[in-house]
Scaffold this motif. Structure first.
Motif, PDB file in Angstrom:
ATOM      1  N   ILE A   1    -153.980  22.060  20.016  1.00  0.00           N
ATOM      2  CA  ILE A   1    -154.000  23.267  19.100  1.00  0.00           C
ATOM      3  C   ILE A   1    -155.266  23.036  18.183  1.00  0.00           C
ATOM      4  O   ILE A   1    -155.201  22.061  17.547  1.00  0.00           O
ATOM      5  N   ASP A   2    -155.814  24.283  17.846  1.00  0.00           N
ATOM      6  CA  ASP A   2    -156.855  24.197  16.952  1.00  0.00           C
ATOM      7  C   ASP A   2    -156.168  23.976  15.539  1.00  0.00           C
ATOM      8  O   ASP A   2    -155.111  24.580  15.070  1.00  0.00           O
ATOM      9  N   THR A   3    -156.339  23.174  14.587  1.00  0.00           N
ATOM     10  CA  THR A   3    -155.871  22.752  13.583  1.00  0.00           C
ATOM     11  C   THR A   3    -156.864  23.035  12.086  1.00  0.00           C
ATOM     12  O   THR A   3    -157.691  21.992  12.171  1.00  0.00           O
TER      13      THR A   3
ATOM     14  N   GLU B   1    -148.899  30.547  20.080  1.00  0.00           N
ATOM     15  CA  GLU B   1    -149.413  28.861  19.929  1.00  0.00           C
ATOM     16  C   GLU B   1    -150.541  28.965  18.832  1.00  0.00           C
ATOM     17  O   GLU B   1    -151.543  27.997  19.641  1.00  0.00           O
ATOM     18  N   LYS B   2    -150.379  29.316  17.924  1.00  0.00           N
ATOM     19  CA  LYS B   2    -151.464  28.910  16.994  1.00  0.00           C
ATOM     20  C   LYS B   2    -150.940  29.016  15.373  1.00  0.00           C
ATOM     21  O   LYS B   2    -149.941  29.514  15.369  1.00  0.00           O
ATOM     22  N   TYR B   3    -151.925  28.768  14.588  1.00  0.00           N
ATOM     23  CA  TYR B   3    -151.422  28.412  13.122  1.00  0.00           C
ATOM     24  C   TYR B   3    -152.053  29.890  12.467  1.00  0.00           C
ATOM     25  O   TYR B   3    -153.182  30.283  12.708  1.00  0.00           O
TER      26      TYR B   3
END
Length: 653
Positions: A114-116, A282-284
């Motif tokens: 997941i991109d953080t 499924e992302k921030y």
């Protein structure tokens, strides 16, 4: 009552056979005996009868690119587990801006990166009513120990007297003292517009005097370091600093104020950033930042679905002195919360009536004589009532704690813990407080097998508590990891042994209940890698899953929850198709975990009203929102033998 021990090993001759005994006799080597013992142990724990009594452990196969330093773990309403590392206690990752999050699907056995967007290392987290996960705080800067400090540093309060526009200063802005010493900022900082107010006076006749304008400077703080190394830049004198690059009115309207810049140890520093993790996309998703920067904060959900952020190290590495704030998921913004000091990562549990109980358990920073007293905090009135009776009160740091099941009983348990900071002290003490009593005090519970820090404790569908891992010493120092697990039963107030884990877990480790009734364990960050403390430790990236005894019993048939509603009103009922419904003995709503640093204030188990008819089960949810805060829960049905169903996800509004 002490933990009962496992049955004595039966003679190894039966297992090894005569030929093997002859070989052992001839080898005359301790290694050979150890090998034989390991083989016997492997044989013993793999027997069906052993698993049916003690359960079993299994390693999770993780492809190399998905292995990470699990600092935080949270179960999402999709059944997937969010494993957050951020920089993962690795300063090289921090310097490179390499921040990591992995999404694990236990059912499919798959992983996803997941991109953080921020370094969430050592932030806080809590579930929101819609199933999103709030994550707030994290790391702005790694610590610099006393012997590594080369440049004097400290907090600079940046003032803005311009009421027309905010002031933005980039990282590296230079502040110059009256005697010419220069300091540079380590972070970007934006100072809001100054506040403008109008003053009006009146003549005796009632006529209004001309308006006067009063401007109050706004302020924001930023950490600065001296340009030159060495102690010559140290100052304890209050002074006003000019900001290089500003001219004219801008230079008159903006300046810095600092009172103390030292060569002392520079602690970790927190960030203000906050995000919601969307479990479907499924992302921030960024939301409004906190007013205070926080590192090591606790986020605890309130009965109305808002979230209270408490404690943490601020933007210059000092523990916040009581400035707490509240997040509203509807507005995506923060507001001022009740003022109260706690050490970092304090355990706070929402109790009947809306008060928060603090058992004294915490994980980390703060003086030994401040904020350590257990008690009941009323955030509305901001009053605190101490709870006595607890022993080993100087060993509550890194202690485990939880609300015992079911939550209606209003009992909180604290397990183990150690001395403040890098203390070698640890305790086997457990204690329980009954908050339903008029004057609740702790009573001694059964001891753990030995003094234990960093114990992971997980509520189970059958109302037991599964505890595992930990270490005797600070961060597993001296090879002190404890490869033991046990169940605590509130009904008998006793421990019974469980199968031993094969992976040690101490600092930066987590454990949580999965929807299929198993327990997953992650992480561990030993300070040293050998008993003599001569070799630095490495972060434990293996994952292990525990399957409880009930799921190994040969005649066990798991209840299966069939068709039924996905949501239920608080105080309402819902009916589900259940084959063999007559076998069902109990129903529980279990809130998913969000755990870090031995602190999990999210998990709770709620007893449901139960009515059985042919092929159907009807459950009733309590009406009290302080028992059942809004959000997504796992519905478990359990039969009379303690065999749980797999969970069905249910939303309580």
């Amino acid at each position: 009552m002490p933990v009962s021990r496992r049955p004595a090993q039966r003679t190894k001759k039966t297992l090894l056979g005569g030929a093997a005994v002859v070989v052992l006799a001839g080898l005359n080597a301790p290694a050979a005996l150890t090998f034989a013992e390991d083989r016997y142990h492997s044989y013993k724990i793999d027997r069906p009868a052993y698993k049916a009594e003690y359960g079993s452990w299994a390693r999770v196969v993780i492809p190399e690119k998905f292995r990470t330093n699990a600092i935080h773990a949270a179960l999402l309403r999709t059944g997937k587990v969010l494993i957050v590392a951020g920089s993962g206690n690795d300063e090289e990752h921090f310097d490179a801006g390499t921040f990591d999050t992995v999404l694990w699907d236990p059912e499919a056995g798959t992983f996803k990166k997941i991109d953080t967007p921020e370094d969430f290392f050592c932030g806080g987290h809590a579930a929101l009513p819609d199933g999103r996960l709030l994550i707030a705080g994290g790391t702005a800067r790694y610590e610099v120990l006393d012997d590594k400090v080369r440049h004097a540093g400290g907090g600079m309060r940046v003032k803005n007297e311009n009421p027309d526009k905010p002031l933005t200063l980039r990282k590296g802005t230079v502040f110059r003292s009256p005697d010419g010493v220069e300091y540079t900022s380590r972070f970007d900082v934006t100072v809001p517009k100054a506040k403008r107010a109008f003053e009006v006076d009146y003549f005796e006749s009632g006529a209004m005097k001309p308006l006067k304008t009063k401007v109050t400077a706004s302020e924001q703080r930023v950490f600065v370091e001296a340009v030159k190394d060495g102690p010559q830049s140290v100052t304890t004198e209050s002074a006003q600093y000019r900001i290089r690059g500003l001219k004219g009115k801008a230079a008159d309207n903006a300046y810095g104020l600092a009172e103390k810049i030292t060569m002392d140890r520079q602690d970790f520093q927190g960030i203000r950033a906050a995000y919601e993790f969307d479990p479907v996309a499924e992302k921030y998703v960024p939301v409004g930042p906190m007013k205070e920067a926080r590192w090591y904060p606790t986020l605890v959900g309130l009965e109305d679905g808002r979230v209270l952020a408490v404690s943490g190290l601020d933007d210059i590495g000092e523990i916040l002195n009581g400035a707490n704030e509240i997040y509203d998921a509807k507005t995506k913004k923060w507001s001022k919360g009740p003022f109260r000091y706690f050490p970092t990562y304090p355990a706070l549990f929402l109790t009947k009536g809306g008060k928060l109980f603090y058992p004294g358990a915490n994980a980390g920073y703060g003086p030994a004589d401040k904020g350590r007293v257990p008690g009941l905090w009323d955030p509305g009135k901001n009053t605190f009532t101490a709870a006595g009776g607890l022993t080993d009160t100087d060993e509550l740091e890194t202690a485990a704690s939880l609300m015992l099941p079911p939550v209606q009983d209003q009992k909180v348990m604290v397990l183990g813990g150690g001395g403040v900071g890098e203390s070698r002290k640890s305790t086997a003490r457990t204690a329980i407080v009954d908050l339903a009593k008029d004057s609740p005090v702790f009573e001694r519970g059964p001891d753990l097998p030995q003094g234990t820090r960093y114990l992971n404790s997980v509520l189970m569908p059958d109302d037991t508590v599964f505890t595992t891992g930990g270490s005797r010493d600070y961060r597993g120092r001296g090879a002190s990891n404890i490869l033991k697990a046990q169940f605590y039963d509130p009904a008998t107030n006793a421990f019974t042994p469980a199968a031993d884990p094969t992976v040690g877990r101490n600092y930066h480790s987590e454990a949580l209940l999965l929807p299929d009734g198993r327990v997953a364990t992650f992480g561990s960050d030993s300070l040293y890698g050998d008993r003599a403390n001569t070799r630095l430790g490495t972060f434990e990236q293996r994952m292990e899953v525990y399957t409880p005894p009930a799921l190994h019993r040969s005649k066990a048939v798991r209840p299966v929850i069939g068709k039924g509603p996905e949501s239920v009103a608080r105080g309402g009922s819902a009916t589900y198709a259940v084959e063999g419904s007559e076998r069902i003995a109990a129903a529980r709503l279990m809130r998913p975990s969000a755990v870090t640093h031995t602190t999990d204030v999210e998990q709770r188990s709620i007893e449901l009203g139960l009515k059985k008819t042919a092929g159907k089960v009807t459950v009733t949810v309590p009406k009290d929102r302080t028992l059942v805060p809004p959000g997504w829960y796992m519905l478990f049905l359990t039969d009379a033998r303690g065999t749980p169903s797999e969970a069905k996800w249910v939303k309580v509004g």
